[in-house]
Each structure stands twice: as structure tokens, then as C-alpha cells.
Scaffold this active site. Structure first.
Site, PDB file in Angstrom:
ATOM      1  N   ALA A 209       7.230  45.136   1.004  1.00  0.00           N
ATOM      2  CA  ALA A 209       6.923  45.374  -0.402  1.00  0.00           C
ATOM      3  C   ALA A 209       8.076  44.922  -1.296  1.00  0.00           C
ATOM      4  CB  ALA A 209       6.637  46.852  -0.625  1.00  0.00           C
ATOM      5  N   ASP A 269       8.482  38.874 -10.886  1.00  0.00           N
ATOM      6  CA  ASP A 269       8.688  37.510 -10.428  1.00  0.00           C
ATOM      7  C   ASP A 269       7.916  36.600 -11.383  1.00  0.00           C
ATOM      8  OD1 ASP A 269       6.068  37.937  -9.656  1.00  0.00           O
ATOM      9  OD2 ASP A 269       6.496  37.988  -7.518  1.00  0.00           O
TER      10      ASP A 269
END
Length: 503
Positions: A209, A269
Site C-alpha cells: 500500500a 502521485d
């Protein structure tokens, strides 16, 4: 640097016993001779030499007496990299400036970088020559739309070249990836079992994760070992046709592991880095045919059809430039998939689907069949029908158990001891489920570090609920973690939003 005999310029090494994730850290007392002579200060980048071994690490300065002035302590990451022997000493120096410093500065100020710039940057990333602050600056400078299509290809190629690349010989090698953002969407183990049972090769490397309550590697790890090295991974695939292993152990794209380390606390991201991350790993794993699942929903990672179009185009363009056959599959990202959110709870759902359990989550089963079928259609026809027959017959379960055995042995996941049912305080129809806030509840309950923690959400959009009926159940390994998650739930009404019944 020339390493001379041990003396006042060297320090005895000890193990600090501090987990700094993958970042090598050295601890020195502020009054030690080396610290003073070299002018080291907190967060200084220093080069550490132990015999023939060396690394670049970040310095943390100790101000009280737990660390003597004649010793230096190493974090777990630094200790495991250097492997010092009892009584061994180290010498320290300022490292040479990173060759990519100029390129990094240009990118931070909005400039475009070319192939050589990215190659140099990634070499410095892999060589630990950039500090966490510099890495964070790079990740931030590439966020949003600040990494264009050409740069994405350059970054992907540089990340691919920085690691090993597997070669499985002639014939197709299949793989799949989901861009994430959808709790419980754990189709990978089911897809791998189906595809491998049909005789295809599917060496699946998965991540832990980053911003979610569980990655595929976290979920698979509660069922079977995933920290396999490359020779072991190769043996599993050669014997069973497929595997599900943690990519961080095999280090096929080592630069990506470092960038993920920085993205994790930043909690974001970008499209360009996502594409470079995913495709560099797929290419490094030797994949020839890859299916990318993009869930689209208001609280998923990809929130609109327009954003999905842009991401799909970037994925396709980059794959074409690097010789990878790629297909994009769009799916419904409005609500969680399956029931469980968190490693053990998701593993339970996966096993129920593979075992054809009557209580298995229908949506997880159907989504896994859709993805397996689309992937099989890249190398044949009637993919979904063949996938369904393989799952229904028990062949997928048999293959999954064989893969688990080859990876080190199967174990049954165990649920957490502490749980609390969150109920609705009124009648209504479920209108919306907030994926992000529901995932946050699972993380606050302890997932993924506490593998048995998480959320069970059996509610679906369109369900009619009566006052007092369950919205979801929170699982935790301790009462304290459970209370922490429930405090968040109490402060966040509308995680599962109900529409008032019409009269």
C-alpha cells in the site's frame, strides 16, 4: 576517498534498532570527533565506508548520552545494507555532489528534461545520492501536468534501465494492473489463478500500500509468502505459470521503490509518475501483454471520464514507444469492490470467490472475470467464457493453492478480535459511498500495518436501509485503534450517504 587505518577519524558501529523504512540513516553524537572535524550537521548527507562496502546516508544528530561519542548507530536500512561484523568500525566523509543536481533544479523551476537528464537522475536515486528532501522536490515537480508525454517515456525508460529485466523466452507473458483508488478491489489473485490455470504465464509483481489500506502484496502476504527473491520467483513461474510476489524484494525497478517511499508520506502521485512506475515494472518483469484497469468515480483515484481519457492516452503512448502491448479496461469506481477493506478482509473475499462460496462478493467475482476475460482476449478469443469455466470448475482454486505452496505455503487469514458495527440513524436509500473516507477509516483502524484491521462494507448504492441497520463494520487489533477509527467516523457524517425516502 582513501580509507586509512582506523583511528580517531573512525567510529565503532552499533545497531540503533530504528526502522526508517528504506532510508539509510546514521546517528552520531554531536560532540564526537568525526562530527566536529567533518562539520556534519543534522540531515547532512554522509558517505559511510565499512571495509569494501559503502553507502550514502542521512545523518541524525544525538544530543543526549544514549550514544557514546566513539560510536555511530545505524538504522535498520543502513545496517542491513552494510552488514557490519561485531567490533567493526566505519569511516565517514562528505559524498561527491549528485550529478543530477542541475537537472533536478531545472525541473523544480519548470524546465523539461531529456533522456540523459532522467537517466542521471534515476542513477542518483538508485545510488542513494539524493536526500529525502531532494526526492520530495522531484516528486512534487513532476506532479499534476508538469511531466509531459515525452518526459514520461524518458522517465519510464530510465527507471527500466536502472534495474534487472527478466526474460521468459518466446511466447506471450501476461500481466494486469489497477491504477487504484478503489477500496477492496482485489482482483489480482483471482485473475492470476485463472490465467495460469489456462496455461498462460503471468509473473505478477505487486506493490504494498502507498496511500490505501492494502496493496495486493499486503493482501497476498496474509495467505502466502510474497518476499521472494528473483531465483525463487523464477522457479515458481516456471513450475506453476504464475506468481504473486512483492516487487520491492525482487527490485526489478529499484528507483520506483525509492520514489514510492517518498510518495507514501506525501500521499499523492501524478499521472506521469504513475505511468512510469507501472510500465517500468511490467517491462522489467518481462511482460509482453498488459491490461490496465482504470476505475472511474467521483471518489476514486480517477474521478472523471476526461481524466481517464488522458491517463489512458499516456499509458498507450508510453507502452507503444517501449514495445509493450497494452489494453485499457475502464470499470465502475463509484463504490468499493467486494466486502472487505484491509489485508485479511480482502484475502477472505478472494478466497470466497476462488472457492465458489455462495456468500462470496458477486461484484468482486464479476469484475475479476471481466478483467481476466479482457486479458485473455489479448492473446485469444472468448476470454470471459473460458475464465468463467475455469473459476466455476475449481481449476482456478487448485492453481492458486499450487502457487501458494510454491511460494512457501498457504495459511488461512484470521479476522481481528475487536469490531464495531456502524449503523444508520434514519431510513433511506444509499445514494453515494465515499471511497476515500471509507479507506481512511480502515487505515485509522490500523490497516495495512495491522493486517487484520479494516472495514467490512456490505452496503451498496441503491440499497434501501432502515434506521438501525448496518452501514459498515470496523475491525481492529486493539480497542485503542478501534476507538481512534470510530472517532473519525463520528466526525465524518455521510461516508455512506442516504437519500431520504420520498413520500
Amino acid at each position: 576517498m582513501t580509507v586509512s587505518d582506523p583511528g580517531s577519524s573512525s567510529l565503532l558501529l552499533r545497531r540503533a534498532g530504528i526502522d526508517t523504512y528504506q532510508q539509510p540513516v546514521v546517528y552520531m553524537h554531536r560532540d564526537c570527533a568525526v562530527c566536529r572535524a567533518e562539520g556534519f550537521a543534522a540531515l547532512t548527507r554522509i558517505e559511510v565506508h565499512v571495509g569494501e562496502r559503502s553507502l550514502v546516508a542521512t545523518l541524525n544528530v544525538v544530543v543526549d548520552d544514549w550514544l557514546p561519542t566513539h560510536e555511530a548507530a545505524l538504522s535498520e536500512a543502513a545496517w542491513n545494507r552494510l552488514r557490519p561484523q561485531p567490533g567493526e568500525r566505519a569511516k565517514f566523509a562528505h559524498p561527491e555532489p549528485a550529478r543530477s543536481a542541475g537537472a533536478l533544479r531545472r525541473k523544480v523551476f519548470g524546465g523539461r528534461l531529456d533522456d540523459d537528464d532522467y537517466r542521471t537522475l534515476i542513477e542518483d536515486v538508485v545510488g542513494d545520492r539524493l536526500s529525502e528532501l531532494e526526492l520530495a522536490a522531484f516528486v512534487t515537480a513532476c506532479a499534476g501536468d508538469r511531466l509531459d508525454g515525452v518526459e514520461t517515456i524518458s522517465l519510464t525508460r530510465a527507471m527500466l534501465e536502472a534495474g534487472e529485466r527478466l526474460d521468459w523466452g518466446a511466447g506471450p507473458v501476461l500481466d494486469k494492473h489497477c491504477v487504484g483508488g478503489l477500496p477492496g478491489n482485489r482482483t489480482t489473485p483471482i485473475v492470476v489463478a485463472i490465467v495460469a490455470a489456462l496455461g498462460h504465464r503471468i509473473p505478477k509483481t505487486s506493490s504494498r500500500a502507498i496511500t490505501s489500506p492494502a496493496g495486493t502484496a499486503d493482501t497476498m502476504e496474509v495467505i502466502a509468502p510474497v518476499a521472494l527473491d528473483l531465483p525463487t520467483m523464477r522457479r515458481v513461474v516456471e513450475h506453476e505459470g504464475g506468481c504473486i510476489v512483492w516487487g520491492g524484494k525482487v527490485r526489478l525497478s529499484p528507483a520506483d521503490d525509492v520514489l514510492i517511499r517518498v510518495e507514501r508520506p506525501l500521499d499523492f502521485d501524478s499521472d506521469g509518475q504513475l505511468v512510469a512506475s507501472v510500465l517500468s515494472k511490467k517491462l522489467a518483469a518481462g511482460s509482453s501483454h498488459v491490461l490496465i484497469d482504470i476505475p472511474v468515480g467521483a471518489t476514486a483515484k480517477v474521478r472523471s471520464d476526461g481524466a481517464a481519457d488522458a491517463l489512458a492516452q499516456r499509458l498507450q503512448t508510453t507502452a507503444d514507444a517501449l514495445g509493450l502491448r497494452l489494453r485499457v479496461h475502464r470499470s465502475d469506481g463509484r463504490q468499493p469492490v467486494g466486502v472487505g477493506i484491509g489485508p485479511v478482509l480482502e484475502a477472505r473475499d478472494v478466497l470466497q470467490v476462488l472457492r465458489n462460496d455462495p456468500g462470496a462478493p458477486v461484484d468482486l467475482r464479476e469484475r475479476a472475470l471481466d478483467i481476466a476475460g479482457a486479458l485473455l482476449d489479448m492473446v485469444g478469443s472468448e476470454g470471459r467464457q473460458r475464465a468463467k469455466r475455469t473459476l466455476d470448475s475449481g481449476a482456478a482454486l487448485a492453481k492458486f493453492m499450487a502457487i501458494c505452496a510454491a511460494q512457501g505455503g498457504f495459511r488461512e487469514p484470521q479476522l481481528a478480535s475487536f469490531r464495531h458495527e456502524v449503523v444508520t440513524d434514519r431510513d433511506g436509500t444509499v445514494a453515494e459511498i465515499d471511497n476515500r473516507r471509507l479507506a481512511r477509516v480502515a487505515k485509522l483502524a490500523g490497516a495495512p500495518l495491522s493486517a487484520s484491521a479494516g472495514v467490512d462494507c456490505r452496503t451498496r448504492i441503491g440499497d434501501e436501509l432502515r434506521r438501525g441497520e448496518p452501514l459498515f463494520t470496523v475491525y481492529a487489533a486493539s480497542q485503542g485503534e478501534l476507538d481512534y477509527a470510530l472517532d473519525y467516523v463520528a466526525a465524518q457524517p455521510g461516508i455512506v450517504a442516504l437519500q431520504e425516502p420520498t413520500v
